[in-house]
Write an enzyme that holds these catalytic residues in place. Structure first.
Site: not given
Ligand code: AMP
Length: 227
Positions: A99, A24, A181, A170, A138
């Site tokens: 989400r 994404k 996740r 990370r 990664r």
């Molecule tokens: P991402 O880079 O989109 O995978 O986001 C990294 C982390 O940020 C996720 O594993 C969540 O802990 C948090 N996060 C990002 N977007 C959201 C969202 N819309 N709702 C809740 N947590 C989020």
């Protein structure tokens, strides 16, 4: 591209939906760069808040490192603030938001205030094993180059080809966190497919296992913008 309830007064609003690791972020950056659209990634906004050591950043830290979702209230507030600052004529691509069903409901309530609505939800799909390897494999160099130990390994294990510096794994890319996740996605985010399916024609499915260019072209063809 426009469906009932889409964006009558502004650029289109497109949501990239799909599990962690499906691409994404990469696809969202390319779409927004090439089309001049705003790219709203809540993950990026949260990482920035952590770097800036804001209250939000501090509250989000433990959830993110554990692979859990940051509470809806915090996320909805963050996106509301962001929406208020968007230029109405530009398209918007959301990546990693919404989400949860409450986040999607909040977005549906907020968009009409700015003359918009959701025009398309692109569902990127990939096999769980591929996703696991893409994320847990990664490794990143301090200079920004990203490797993958399964698909694009460095010449020497654990070290950047360009700078010779040690590679970083990370916290939220470690195997246990990745499993969490993926589970959290199934439990809390996958129900959004049913939520958006209530509007006929809104969801467009795209195979996220194809090459990066192919996926990009498929997304553009699905949302009706020139490749
Ligand atoms: P991402 O880079 O989109 O995978 O986001 C990294 C982390 O940020 C996720 O594993 C969540 O802990 C948090 N996060 C990002 N977007 C959201 C969202 N819309 N709702 C809740 N947590 C989020």
């Amino acid at each position: 591209m426009v469906v009932d309830g889409g964006s009558p007064e502004g650029g289109p609003v497109v949501i990239l939906l799909g599990p962690p690791g499906v691409g994404k972020g990469t696809q969202g950056v390319r779409l927004s760069r090439d089309l001049g659209w705003a790219h709203v990634s809540t993950g990026d906004l949260l990482r920035q808040a952590r770097r800036d050591r804001t209250e939000l950043g501090k509250k989000a830290q433990a959830f993110m490192d554990g692979g859990e979702l940051v509470p809806d209230g915090l996320i909805i507030e963050l996106v509301r603030e962001h929406l208020a600052g968007l230029d109405g004529g530009r398209g918007v691509v959301f990546d990693g938001f919404p989400r949860t069903v409450p986040q999607a409901e909040a977005l549906d309530r907020a968009l009409p205030d700015v003359g918009r609505g959701v025009d398309a939800v692109v569902l990127l799909e990939a096999d769980a094993e591929t996703l696991f390897k893409r994320i847990s494999g990664r490794r990143s160099s301090p200079n920004g180059r990203v490797y993958n130990i399964y698909f694009d390994p460095p010449a020497r294990e654990g070290v950047c080809d360009e700078t010779g510096e040690p590679l970083i794994h990370r916290e939220d890319d470690k195997p246990d966190t990745v499993r969490t996740r993926l589970e959290v996605y199934e439990e809390l985010t996958a129900p959004l497919v049913g939520y958006y399916a209530r509007t006929p024609g809104l969801i467009r499915r795209v195979d996220g296992e194809a090459g990066m260019d192919e996926v990009q072209n498929a997304i553009r063809s699905e949302i009706g913008v020139d490749a």
